[in-house]
Design a protein around this motif. Structure first.
Motif, PDB file in Angstrom:
ATOM      1  N   ARG A  91       0.827  -1.207   0.000  1.00  7.79           N
ATOM      2  CA  ARG A  91       0.000   0.000   0.000  1.00  7.79           C
ATOM      3  C   ARG A  91       0.865   1.261   0.000  1.00  7.79           C
ATOM      4  NH1 ARG A  91      -2.886  -3.046  -1.699  1.00  7.79           N
ATOM      5  NH2 ARG A  91      -4.921  -3.780  -0.942  1.00  7.79           N
ATOM      6  N   ASP A  92       2.140   1.094  -0.377  1.00 12.28           N
ATOM      7  CA  ASP A  92       3.011   2.275  -0.470  1.00 12.28           C
ATOM      8  C   ASP A  92       3.217   2.610  -1.943  1.00 12.28           C
ATOM      9  OD1 ASP A  92       4.692   0.279  -1.365  1.00 12.28           O
ATOM     10  OD2 ASP A  92       6.127   0.443   0.282  1.00 12.28           O
ATOM     11  N   GLU A  93       4.281   3.330  -2.257  1.00 13.60           N
ATOM     12  CA  GLU A  93       4.513   3.751  -3.640  1.00 13.60           C
ATOM     13  C   GLU A  93       4.908   2.599  -4.564  1.00 13.60           C
ATOM     14  OE1 GLU A  93       8.337   5.187  -1.424  1.00 13.60           O
ATOM     15  OE2 GLU A  93       6.283   4.562  -0.958  1.00 13.60           O
ATOM     16  N   TYR A  94       5.082   1.393  -4.003  1.00  9.90           N
ATOM     17  CA  TYR A  94       5.440   0.232  -4.820  1.00  9.90           C
ATOM     18  C   TYR A  94       4.274  -0.733  -5.023  1.00  9.90           C
ATOM     19  CZ  TYR A  94      10.299   1.685  -4.355  1.00  9.90           C
ATOM     20  OH  TYR A  94      11.485   2.387  -4.417  1.00  9.90           O
ATOM     21  N   GLY A  95       3.064  -0.339  -4.655  1.00 13.93           N
ATOM     22  CA  GLY A  95       1.925  -1.231  -4.825  1.00 13.93           C
ATOM     23  C   GLY A  95       0.633  -0.472  -5.020  1.00 13.93           C
ATOM     24  N   GLY A  96      -0.348  -1.188  -5.564  1.00 14.14           N
ATOM     25  CA  GLY A  96      -1.653  -0.576  -5.800  1.00 14.14           C
ATOM     26  C   GLY A  96      -1.934  -0.462  -7.285  1.00 14.14           C
ATOM     27  N   THR A  97      -1.740   0.716  -7.845  1.00 18.14           N
ATOM     28  CA  THR A  97      -2.004   0.931  -9.267  1.00 18.14           C
ATOM     29  C   THR A  97      -0.946   0.228 -10.125  1.00 18.14           C
ATOM     30  OG1 THR A  97      -0.654   2.942  -9.419  1.00 18.14           O
ATOM     31  CG2 THR A  97      -2.961   3.201  -8.734  1.00 18.14           C
ATOM     32  N   LEU A  98      -1.257   0.050 -11.386  1.00 16.59           N
ATOM     33  CA  LEU A  98      -0.314  -0.576 -12.313  1.00 16.59           C
ATOM     34  C   LEU A  98       1.011   0.193 -12.338  1.00 16.59           C
ATOM     35  CD1 LEU A  98      -1.080  -1.919 -15.846  1.00 16.59           C
ATOM     36  CD2 LEU A  98       0.836  -0.382 -15.507  1.00 16.59           C
ATOM     37  N   GLU A  99       0.921   1.509 -12.387  1.00 15.94           N
ATOM     38  CA  GLU A  99       2.133   2.321 -12.432  1.00 15.94           C
ATOM     39  C   GLU A  99       2.980   2.126 -11.181  1.00 15.94           C
ATOM     40  OE1 GLU A  99      -0.762   3.907 -15.268  1.00 15.94           O
ATOM     41  OE2 GLU A  99      -0.884   3.358 -13.146  1.00 15.94           O
ATOM     42  N   LYS A 100       2.345   2.020 -10.022  1.00 12.79           N
ATOM     43  CA  LYS A 100       3.095   1.806  -8.782  1.00 12.79           C
ATOM     44  C   LYS A 100       3.691   0.401  -8.723  1.00 12.79           C
ATOM     45  CE  LYS A 100       0.728   5.176  -5.819  1.00 12.79           C
ATOM     46  NZ  LYS A 100      -0.082   5.349  -4.587  1.00 12.79           N
ATOM     47  N   ARG A 101       2.967  -0.579  -9.243  1.00 11.51           N
ATOM     48  CA  ARG A 101       3.493  -1.945  -9.246  1.00 11.51           C
ATOM     49  C   ARG A 101       4.684  -2.089 -10.192  1.00 11.51           C
ATOM     50  NH1 ARG A 101      -1.864  -3.159 -10.232  1.00 11.51           N
ATOM     51  NH2 ARG A 101      -1.308  -4.338 -12.111  1.00 11.51           N
ATOM     52  N   LEU A 102       4.767  -1.189 -11.166  1.00 11.61           N
ATOM     53  CA  LEU A 102       5.904  -1.202 -12.099  1.00 11.61           C
ATOM     54  C   LEU A 102       7.063  -0.330 -11.633  1.00 11.61           C
ATOM     55  CD1 LEU A 102       4.638  -1.112 -15.802  1.00 11.61           C
ATOM     56  CD2 LEU A 102       6.006  -2.885 -14.711  1.00 11.61           C
ATOM     57  N   ARG A 103       6.880   0.388 -10.538  1.00  9.50           N
ATOM     58  CA  ARG A 103       7.924   1.309 -10.089  1.00  9.50           C
ATOM     59  C   ARG A 103       9.256   0.589  -9.851  1.00  9.50           C
ATOM     60  NH1 ARG A 103       8.001   6.361  -7.512  1.00  9.50           N
ATOM     61  NH2 ARG A 103       5.713   6.327  -7.407  1.00  9.50           N
ATOM     62  N   PHE A 104       9.202  -0.530  -9.132  1.00  5.55           N
ATOM     63  CA  PHE A 104      10.438  -1.253  -8.825  1.00  5.55           C
ATOM     64  C   PHE A 104      11.096  -1.826 -10.089  1.00  5.55           C
ATOM     65  CE2 PHE A 104      12.448  -5.312  -7.239  1.00  5.55           C
ATOM     66  CZ  PHE A 104      13.594  -4.697  -6.762  1.00  5.55           C
ATOM     67  N   PRO A 105      10.368  -2.523 -10.977  1.00  3.37           N
ATOM     68  CA  PRO A 105      10.999  -2.961 -12.222  1.00  3.37           C
ATOM     69  C   PRO A 105      11.619  -1.827 -13.021  1.00  3.37           C
ATOM     70  CG  PRO A 105       8.923  -4.106 -11.927  1.00  3.37           C
ATOM     71  CD  PRO A 105       8.994  -3.061 -10.839  1.00  3.37           C
ATOM     72  N   ILE A 106      10.974  -0.677 -13.046  1.00  6.02           N
ATOM     73  CA  ILE A 106      11.518   0.457 -13.810  1.00  6.02           C
ATOM     74  C   ILE A 106      12.767   1.012 -13.137  1.00  6.02           C
ATOM     75  CG2 ILE A 106      11.048   2.875 -14.426  1.00  6.02           C
ATOM     76  CD1 ILE A 106       8.238   1.951 -15.280  1.00  6.02           C
ATOM     77  N   GLU A 107      12.809   0.994 -11.814  1.00 10.23           N
ATOM     78  CA  GLU A 107      14.032   1.402 -11.114  1.00 10.23           C
ATOM     79  C   GLU A 107      15.189   0.476 -11.479  1.00 10.23           C
ATOM     80  OE1 GLU A 107      13.182   1.584  -6.946  1.00 10.23           O
ATOM     81  OE2 GLU A 107      12.041   3.464  -7.102  1.00 10.23           O
ATOM     82  N   VAL A 108      14.896  -0.815 -11.604  1.00 17.00           N
ATOM     83  CA  VAL A 108      15.921  -1.783 -12.011  1.00 17.00           C
ATOM     84  C   VAL A 108      16.411  -1.474 -13.421  1.00 17.00           C
ATOM     85  CG1 VAL A 108      16.315  -4.208 -12.610  1.00 17.00           C
ATOM     86  CG2 VAL A 108      15.150  -3.624 -10.470  1.00 17.00           C
ATOM     87  N   ILE A 109      15.483  -1.239 -14.335  1.00 15.80           N
ATOM     88  CA  ILE A 109      15.854  -0.928 -15.730  1.00 15.80           C
ATOM     89  C   ILE A 109      16.764   0.291 -15.793  1.00 15.80           C
ATOM     90  CG2 ILE A 109      14.954  -0.142 -17.957  1.00 15.80           C
ATOM     91  CD1 ILE A 109      12.389  -1.807 -17.244  1.00 15.80           C
ATOM     92  N   LYS A 110      16.407   1.331 -15.092  1.00 18.44           N
ATOM     93  CA  LYS A 110      17.196   2.566 -15.135  1.00 18.44           C
ATOM     94  C   LYS A 110      18.572   2.375 -14.505  1.00 18.44           C
ATOM     95  CE  LYS A 110      13.296   5.753 -15.442  1.00 18.44           C
ATOM     96  NZ  LYS A 110      12.557   6.887 -14.822  1.00 18.44           N
ATOM     97  N   ALA A 111      18.648   1.573 -13.452  1.00 16.28           N
ATOM     98  CA  ALA A 111      19.946   1.310 -12.833  1.00 16.28           C
ATOM     99  C   ALA A 111      20.831   0.480 -13.765  1.00 16.28           C
ATOM    100  CB  ALA A 111      19.755   0.594 -11.507  1.00 16.28           C
ATOM    101  N   VAL A 112      20.236  -0.491 -14.448  1.00 14.94           N
ATOM    102  CA  VAL A 112      20.982  -1.295 -15.416  1.00 14.94           C
ATOM    103  C   VAL A 112      21.499  -0.416 -16.539  1.00 14.94           C
ATOM    104  CG1 VAL A 112      20.717  -3.066 -17.198  1.00 14.94           C
ATOM    105  CG2 VAL A 112      19.891  -3.499 -14.883  1.00 14.94           C
ATOM    106  N   ARG A 113      20.665   0.470 -17.022  1.00 12.65           N
ATOM    107  CA  ARG A 113      21.110   1.387 -18.085  1.00 12.65           C
ATOM    108  C   ARG A 113      22.275   2.245 -17.601  1.00 12.65           C
ATOM    109  NH1 ARG A 113      21.419   0.682 -22.627  1.00 12.65           N
ATOM    110  NH2 ARG A 113      19.218   0.527 -23.148  1.00 12.65           N
TER     111      ARG A 113
END
Length: 341
Positions: A183-205
């Motif tokens: 129920r924090d910024e990493y869960g709930g809406t689709l965009e929030k559920r994708l927050r962590f995967p997108i953080e991984v992508i940006k760190a890999v880049r």
């Protein structure tokens, strides 16, 4: 399927892919073995590209007893040997990096304290007992683990890296509403559920720079009531592209990869998702014949086709399809000539 394809500065001579498949033939420490090298070497001839099986980015992210590892710099030498042997055949190669999360052998963890009953662990139904809810600090460490794993892949000579976000592993656990109950910024809406995967992508880049392609395997359809659907993944695919993904590898099934179904059973995902993207799309799914692989490319369901278990059974499948195509072309040309005469 025998036309070339360019992604960034990397050119593939055809559209056929040996997709990542967990072999469990590394050492117990995750080291490359002679058996693993031979497996990939004999399947390198004639194929467009190879994606080496999922490799765990940290010790507590391991899914299988003899899974390939990429969690330590000491493993780079063996990975370099593997990439070099594949390159000897003139074949581009990438490596898939992953964290098992709630499916880990030791210290299972995930977005929520106890993961949904839909997430199986090595075929066992029911909640994953003892699964620890990841803190924000732990998430930052795992993001860095992915980035460092990608750096090792680059140092070892791989041409691209694929981030594993499917089959019920950690990034898929965050994306799916069946397993992400936060129920924090990493869960709930689709965009929030994708927050962590997108953080991984940006760190890999950030770790590998702009020139090395990033593939992302997306669990595009949970195939269970209440889970992610294709309609959700049309939105997610655009967000992943905007985050820096260069090729989207579509798969599905939150309980793990599906092994049965009609030939090309994931092609429907590409048919729906490819039109909304400006990057290439790859699909897999029980492909056994060159006719089906070519059909998927020709009708614009995908740009790349993964042929997995068929290549496990017949390492010469690609060359056989090439000969069949050339033979058919010769028959067509001969028929056209006879008609013109």
């Amino acid at each position: 399927m025998f036309s070339d394809l360019k992604i960034k500065n990397l050119t593939f001579k055809n559209r056929i892919v040996l997709p990542p498949m967990a072999l469990d033939i590394a050492s117990e420490k995750g080291e490359v073995t002679a058996k693993l090298i031979e497996h990939y070497r004999i399947r390198s001839q004639g194929i467009g590209l190879i994606i080496v099986e999922h490799s765990y980015v940290s010790r507590n992210g391991k899914a299988h007893p003899c899974q390939l590892g990429i969690y330590d710099d000491e493993l780079i030498k063996g990975l370099e040997h593997l990439a070099r042997e594949i390159h000897r055949e003139g074949t581009p190669v990438g490596i898939q990096i992953s964290h098992a999360g709630g499916r880990a052998l030791m210290s299972p963890c995930g977005p929520s304290g106890t993961l949904s009953k839909y997430l199986s662990r090595f075929g066992q139904k029911g909640p994953v007992k003892g699964s620890k809810k990841l803190s924000k600090e732990s998430l930052r460490r795992i993001v860095n683990d992915f980035a460092q794993a990608a750096r090792r892949a680059q140092l070892a000579g791989f041409d691209f890296v694929e981030i594993h976000g499917a089959h019920g592993y950690l990034l898929n656990q965050f994306y799916s509403p069946l397993t992400n109950l936060r129920r924090d910024e990493y869960g709930g809406t689709l965009e929030k559920r994708l927050r962590f995967p997108i953080e991984v992508i940006k760190a890999v880049r950030g770790a590998i720079g702009e020139n090395m392609p990033i593939f992302y395997r997306l669990g595009a359809d949970d195939r269970l009531a209440g889970g992610n659907s294709i309609e959700d993944s049309i939105i997610a695919a655009r967000l992943l592209q905007n985050a820096g993904v260069d090729c989207l590898d579509l798969s599905g099934g939150i309980c793990g990869y599906l092994k049965n179904g009609p030939e090309g059973f994931f092609a429907y995902m590409g048919k729906a998702i490819k039109p909304v993207l400006d990057i290439p799309v790859m699909v897999t799914g029980g492909i056994k014949t060159g006719i089906k692989a070519n059909e998927i490319i020709a009708d614009h369901s995908a740009d790349l086709v993964g042929v997995g278990r068929t290549l496990l059974q017949d390492s010469e499948w690609v060359s056989k399809q090439w000969l069949k195509m050339k033979s058919n072309q010769s028959l067509i040309e001969e028929k056209d000539y006879m008609i013109s005469v």
